[in-house]
Design an enzyme around this catalytic site. Sequence first.
Site, short mmCIF file in Angstrom:
data_model
loop_
_atom_site.label_atom_id
_atom_site.label_comp_id
_atom_site.label_asym_id
_atom_site.label_seq_id
_atom_site.Cartn_x
_atom_site.Cartn_y
_atom_site.Cartn_z
N CYS A 197 -2.87 1.41 6.64
CA CYS A 197 -3.06 0.54 7.81
C CYS A 197 -3.55 1.31 9.03
O CYS A 197 -4.21 0.74 9.90
CB CYS A 197 -1.77 -0.21 8.12
SG CYS A 197 -0.36 0.86 8.48
N ASN A 210 0.81 -1.22 0.00
CA ASN A 210 0.00 0.00 0.00
C ASN A 210 0.84 1.27 0.00
O ASN A 210 0.45 2.29 -0.59
CB ASN A 210 -0.98 0.00 1.16
CG ASN A 210 -0.32 -0.23 2.50
OD1 ASN A 210 0.63 -1.00 2.61
ND2 ASN A 210 -0.81 0.43 3.54
N GLU A 249 -11.03 -5.87 8.64
CA GLU A 249 -10.46 -4.58 8.32
C GLU A 249 -10.86 -4.20 6.89
O GLU A 249 -10.75 -5.00 5.97
CB GLU A 249 -8.93 -4.62 8.44
CG GLU A 249 -8.26 -3.29 8.17
CD GLU A 249 -6.74 -3.34 8.31
OE1 GLU A 249 -6.10 -2.28 8.23
OE2 GLU A 249 -6.21 -4.46 8.48
N GLY A 277 2.32 -6.00 6.87
CA GLY A 277 1.24 -6.57 6.05
C GLY A 277 0.05 -6.95 6.90
O GLY A 277 -0.17 -6.41 7.99
N SER A 278 -0.70 -7.92 6.42
CA SER A 278 -1.94 -8.32 7.09
C SER A 278 -1.66 -9.20 8.30
O SER A 278 -0.61 -9.85 8.39
CB SER A 278 -2.84 -9.07 6.12
OG SER A 278 -2.28 -10.33 5.79
N GLU A 321 4.41 -5.50 11.74
CA GLU A 321 3.59 -4.29 11.62
C GLU A 321 2.34 -4.68 10.85
O GLU A 321 2.38 -4.84 9.63
CB GLU A 321 4.37 -3.18 10.91
CG GLU A 321 5.63 -2.74 11.65
CD GLU A 321 5.33 -2.06 12.98
OE1 GLU A 321 4.18 -1.61 13.17
OE2 GLU A 321 6.23 -1.98 13.81
#
Length: 453
Positions: free
Chosen positions: A241, A112, A329, A185-186, A207
């Site tokens: 995020c 992103n 999310e 990431g996720s 993160e």
Amino acid sequence: METHLAIQRTFFNTQATKDISFRIAQLDKLNKLLKDNEQLLYDAIYKDFKKSEFDTYTSELSLIYHDIKDAKNNLKSWARNERKPTNIINWPASSYVQKDPLGVCLIIGAWNYPYQLSFAPAVAALAAGNTVILKPSELPLNTSNVMAKLVNGAFNPEIFKVVEGGVPETTELLAQNFDKIFFTGSTKVGKIVYQAAAKNLIPVTLELGGKSPAFITKDCNLKMTAKRLVWAKFLNAGQTCIAPDYVLVDKCIENEFLQAVTAEIEKEQFSFHNHNYVQIINNANFERLKAMIPDQKVFFGGETKASDRYIAPTILHNITFEDACMQEEIFGPILPVISYDNLDDAIVEVQKFPKALSAYVFTSSSSIRKKVFNTLSFGGGMVNDAVMHITNSNLPFGGVGNSGIGSYHGEAGFNCFSHRKSIIKKGTWLELPLKYFPHSSSRLKWIKRFLKL
């Protein structure tokens, strides 16, 4: 992948990276490399998801340049040994903490903000004296290609290497015995990374993300709240995020809030043509987001265009915690609005979610701010603004629980890639005999006096 790791480990073991001037030289090289090739970086990211030069500089490159400057200016003080008190039973001695680089580090970037979320941890790792293997996300293919081309063309692979690829390449990298793994990431993929690292007891920083709430109280500055919230939510088309994932608004100002937010979106005129909006990263995410928009609950927006991977800034109202958009999310330009009669009840509902990466409170009440921030557990947040806390490198940035493990930025980033080695340096001119054989009751009495336990 084994070869990449072996080359870097051999070089790391020469001790060359422990020299502060060596580290600064690597940071200077990276800084010059990015600045000399900014146009290549702009062109690549625009091809991937129509991110403008303005947004690329302000939300990605400027943050990297700042991190490099901050590290160079503070590296000597960050790396300096920390003196610590010495307890009486070790006297005469001095105690200190030595900051050592961990070694060969694997950094897995996110799609992103592909430049910022790849190079920012790399800056921290290089500043701390490590070598780096960087695996950018493969989703924005052009940015991955340009990062590999630039870094691999300028840096010695013994120090800094970009490895491209998808799941197979990442899986192979995770099978190697790195000294540190840093992943952005996720939460779903973060768990896979964590499990892989556990096999070799590799320290990790994760993160991740989560559903970050924004509380809007009746005593907020409504005009400023709408302005800042709309910017934070629809920056990068919501693919951030730490974007506000959903809003909890006091019911007595719900209508005014909805009108203020709508007016702000109309004023901003988000579009590719205005260079203030981006595409959804790929078709899979486009379809996932489109399915989150129930027509009967759209207050504003809702338009989609598959051929352009376009989803208009969308406001949903009459939302409950059971709606589909509240089950994961969002990570897109959809803002659910939930009204509340009682703030305490709203906080209880938020506590049912896994711990978020961020939380925001728009209020003029210090008691409300304290109530929300003291009750909820989350990574970091703001009062009367959103997202901008990431720009303050004096603050550690990271999540908690499902939203992440560990933190970085500024000195926290240096510490993230360092081992704090504890050292006691003892003098030889005096040694009390109490701890040595033979043991006796009198010696035990003296030991108890010294320890005062």
